[in-house]
Each structure stands twice: as C-alpha cells, then as structure tokens.
Scaffold this motif. Structure first.
Motif, PDB file in Angstrom:
ATOM      1  N   TYR A 173       0.836  -1.212   0.000  1.00 48.16           N
ATOM      2  CA  TYR A 173       0.000   0.000   0.000  1.00 48.16           C
ATOM      3  C   TYR A 173       0.867   1.256   0.000  1.00 48.16           C
ATOM      4  O   TYR A 173       0.663   2.185  -0.799  1.00 48.16           O
ATOM      5  N   LEU A 174       1.876   1.303   0.885  1.00 48.69           N
ATOM      6  CA  LEU A 174       2.748   2.472   0.968  1.00 48.69           C
ATOM      7  C   LEU A 174       3.599   2.624  -0.287  1.00 48.69           C
ATOM      8  O   LEU A 174       3.818   3.741  -0.775  1.00 48.69           O
ATOM      9  N   ALA A 217      -5.275  -2.271  -1.120  1.00 46.71           N
ATOM     10  CA  ALA A 217      -5.604  -3.146   0.008  1.00 46.71           C
ATOM     11  C   ALA A 217      -5.461  -4.583  -0.447  1.00 46.71           C
ATOM     12  O   ALA A 217      -5.356  -4.863  -1.645  1.00 46.71           O
ATOM     13  N   GLY A 218      -5.446  -5.505   0.514  1.00 50.29           N
ATOM     14  CA  GLY A 218      -5.263  -6.881   0.085  1.00 50.29           C
ATOM     15  C   GLY A 218      -5.583  -7.921   1.130  1.00 50.29           C
ATOM     16  O   GLY A 218      -5.728  -7.633   2.322  1.00 50.29           O
ATOM     17  N   VAL A 219      -5.693  -9.133   0.642  1.00 53.21           N
ATOM     18  CA  VAL A 219      -5.732 -10.331   1.483  1.00 53.21           C
ATOM     19  C   VAL A 219      -4.453 -11.097   1.203  1.00 53.21           C
ATOM     20  O   VAL A 219      -3.894 -11.029   0.099  1.00 53.21           O
ATOM     21  N   VAL A 279     -11.923   0.397   3.042  1.00 55.10           N
ATOM     22  CA  VAL A 279     -10.466   0.471   2.955  1.00 55.10           C
ATOM     23  C   VAL A 279     -10.015   0.783   1.531  1.00 55.10           C
ATOM     24  O   VAL A 279      -9.031   1.492   1.329  1.00 55.10           O
ATOM     25  N   SER A 280     -10.718   0.276   0.542  1.00 56.15           N
ATOM     26  CA  SER A 280     -10.256   0.346  -0.841  1.00 56.15           C
ATOM     27  C   SER A 280     -11.193   1.130  -1.750  1.00 56.15           C
ATOM     28  O   SER A 280     -11.285   0.859  -2.938  1.00 56.15           O
ATOM     29  N   GLY A 281     -11.900   2.103  -1.184  1.00 57.29           N
ATOM     30  CA  GLY A 281     -12.722   2.973  -2.015  1.00 57.29           C
ATOM     31  C   GLY A 281     -13.946   2.323  -2.596  1.00 57.29           C
ATOM     32  O   GLY A 281     -14.422   2.720  -3.662  1.00 57.29           O
ATOM     33  N   GLY A 282     -14.496   1.308  -1.897  1.00 58.16           N
ATOM     34  CA  GLY A 282     -15.758   0.726  -2.327  1.00 58.16           C
ATOM     35  C   GLY A 282     -15.728  -0.741  -2.665  1.00 58.16           C
ATOM     36  O   GLY A 282     -16.771  -1.353  -2.876  1.00 58.16           O
ATOM     37  N   ASP A 295      -0.197 -16.958  -0.903  1.00 55.75           N
ATOM     38  CA  ASP A 295      -1.310 -16.454  -1.714  1.00 55.75           C
ATOM     39  C   ASP A 295      -1.634 -15.012  -1.326  1.00 55.75           C
ATOM     40  O   ASP A 295      -1.727 -14.677  -0.136  1.00 55.75           O
ATOM     41  N   TYR A 296      -1.865 -14.175  -2.344  1.00 53.73           N
ATOM     42  CA  TYR A 296      -2.250 -12.774  -2.124  1.00 53.73           C
ATOM     43  C   TYR A 296      -3.209 -12.328  -3.212  1.00 53.73           C
ATOM     44  O   TYR A 296      -3.127 -12.772  -4.360  1.00 53.73           O
ATOM     45  N   ILE A 297      -4.129 -11.456  -2.840  1.00 53.54           N
ATOM     46  CA  ILE A 297      -4.901 -10.667  -3.800  1.00 53.54           C
ATOM     47  C   ILE A 297      -4.795  -9.222  -3.344  1.00 53.54           C
ATOM     48  O   ILE A 297      -5.213  -8.883  -2.237  1.00 53.54           O
ATOM     49  N   LEU A 298      -4.223  -8.366  -4.182  1.00 51.76           N
ATOM     50  CA  LEU A 298      -4.149  -6.949  -3.883  1.00 51.76           C
ATOM     51  C   LEU A 298      -4.915  -6.168  -4.931  1.00 51.76           C
ATOM     52  O   LEU A 298      -4.930  -6.542  -6.111  1.00 51.76           O
ATOM     53  N   ALA A 299      -5.565  -5.094  -4.496  1.00 50.68           N
ATOM     54  CA  ALA A 299      -6.398  -4.294  -5.391  1.00 50.68           C
ATOM     55  C   ALA A 299      -6.171  -2.817  -5.117  1.00 50.68           C
ATOM     56  O   ALA A 299      -6.034  -2.394  -3.973  1.00 50.68           O
TER      57      ALA A 299
END
Length: 287
Positions: A133-134, A163-165, A180-183, A196-200
């Motif tokens: 994020y940063l 943001a992410g999982v 957190v992620s604008g909707g 495993d990751y999902i970032l958006a």
C-alpha cells in the motif's frame, strides 16, 4: 549531528513515561528506543538526505528477548535487536511527531509522509500488504515482497487505496472491507495457502457513474462505476474462492440504482481499453 531528530515518540522526558521513540541521532542511522534508553540500537543501513524510505519497526514482547524488535526497510529485513521489556505500557504521555517531547526545541528536519501505529505486532502477511500500500501510494520501490504491479506506469498507475488479502505460514489477513479500498471489499472463503495474495487498487480519486466505455455489456441503459480496480493475484496452488462486495457509499458514488440483484454485473477486462466481459451477476443487495 548528535542531536535527537525524532520521527515519533511517546514519552514525557528521557526514560520518563517512555513507551517508544524512533529518531536520528548520529551516523545517519535510525535509532530505536522501546520503553527506556537501556536497549537503544541503530539500524545497519545508513540513510541518505533527499531520499524517501518506507521503514518498519516491529516490537513483539512475546518473542525471545534477543529478537523482540525487527526493522525492515522497503520490506528487506535490516536488523533484529534485543529488548528486555516484555510489554509496552500505556504510559501517561502524549504521542508526538517531530521531536522527543513537548519541551525539546530540536525539530525533525525533513518530511514525514505518513506514520502508522498498530497496537499489536502485524503478522508477516499483514506487514507485506501494508508495505505494498505504501509503495504504491508514495512510488517507493520495494526490495522484496512486491506483490502488486498495478502501481506501475505500464499498468496505468492504480496507486490509490491499495488493500489486500494474504497468507503466510505464520498467519493471514483474510479480508478487507470496502471502506479500505474505495468501495471494493474481498473476503476469502477457501483455497488460501501460504504465499497467496490478492491486492487491489484504483486510479481515480473521485468516483462517479459513467455511460461511456461500456462496450461488451448486455442489456439497456447501461452504466458503470468510473472507478476501476486493478487486481493482482498470487495463487500458489488451490483455486481461491472469495466473496466480492461493492459499497455505493464507500465507493463515493451514492447514487440511486437498480433494486434487483440481477441488474448488477461484475465487469472485467485484462487491459486498459477494449470491451468488457460480464463475469457474473450480483447475488445479493443489502441496503
């Protein structure tokens, strides 16, 4: 220069009501105090003027004394250090940015873009998500664990509200909310494995409804959110199954819309332009 130039501190004065202090002191290295000054240590890295950094200091009183504090720079471990205190007390002192305490006239001589303080040590997966994020927000490259390519220029600079999982063997961050992620919110149901990751992230600060760039959609009177998310998925083995939630208010587009679920579709495309593919119809509406 031998004067304490503090990023953040919580203390009344030297070792009085002191919970922590992060500061520059000498040798162009970051100094770290936890509770008092008895276990003060410095980073291995020498930091330069006119450079931007993402620095991460983690204290975990449940660990062995010799490894209770860790420092990361751009997601590379810089140092593990000793701390005798097994907890950080809630001292009757303020949190102060830019100086050691309220009576100290020595100011910090630089820019502090953002300070984030958590009340507990983040597990590695959470730390990695925060660092991505940063990195996207401030355009500071990570030297390790870069899980998000959406902030690259070639991908369209999807830099906002990343943001992410994610999951590592030591724990996970299984969901994030639309606030957190604008909707957009994601929660993992199954298939989560270590690595495993999902970032958006998205690319527009102000969301709205648009009736253009809706090629490929079926139906009539088509419109979509102007805000588009870039999703970066790291999947090591088992197929990830998630719930995806969109919130009109958190998305900054609280306009009235259809009241039946099958009038909402999830749109996808792999590039910055072109027709959309309708992946699925919404399963539920709340509110």
């Amino acid at each position: 220069d031998g004067n304490a130039r503090v990023i953040v501190s919580k203390r009344t004065t030297v070792s009085v009501d002191q919970s922590f202090m992060l500061f520059y002191y000498s040798g162009n290295k970051l100094a770290i105090d936890i509770q008092t000054t008895d276990n003060r240590f410095f980073t291995n890295a020498t930091l330069s003027n006119n450079a931007n950094y993402i620095l991460d200091i983690i204290y975990d009183g449940s660990l062995a004394t010799a490894s209770r504090v860790a420092v990361y720079s751009e997601e590379t471990l810089d140092k593990t250090a000793t701390e005798t205190a097994s907890f950080v007390p809630d001292n009757a002192s303020p949190i102060i940015l830019g100086t050691t305490d309220a009576t100290d006239p020595r100011p910090y001589g630089g820019y502090i873009a953002e300070v984030i303080i958590y009340r507990e040590a983040l597990v590695p997966a959470q730390r990695i998500i925060v660092k991505n994020y940063l990195s996207a927000k401030y355009d500071i490259a990570l030297s390790a664990n870069d899980k998000y390519n959406g902030d690259d220029a070639l991908q369209g600079h999807y830099d906002f509200e990343v943001a992410g999982v994610g999951m590592e063997s030591t724990g996970s961050n299984p969901s994030f909310s639309p606030s957190v992620s604008g909707g957009l919110g994601i929660a993992v149901n199954s298939g989560f494995n270590a690595g495993d990751y999902i970032l958006a992230g998205h690319a527009v600060m102000v969301n709205s409804q648009t009736t253009t760039d809706v090629g490929g959609m079926t139906g009539t009177n088509n419109a979509r959110w102007l805000r588009i998310w870039y999703l970066d998925v790291t999947n090591t083995s088992t197929t990830l199954n998630t719930d995806i939630e969109f919130d009109m208010s958190d998305g900054g587009a609280p306009f009235a819309g259809p009241t039946t679920a099958n009038n909402y579709v999830l749109l996808y495309r792999s590039g910055l332009t072109g027709n959309w593919t309708e992946l699925t119809t919404a399963s539920a509406i709340s509110g």
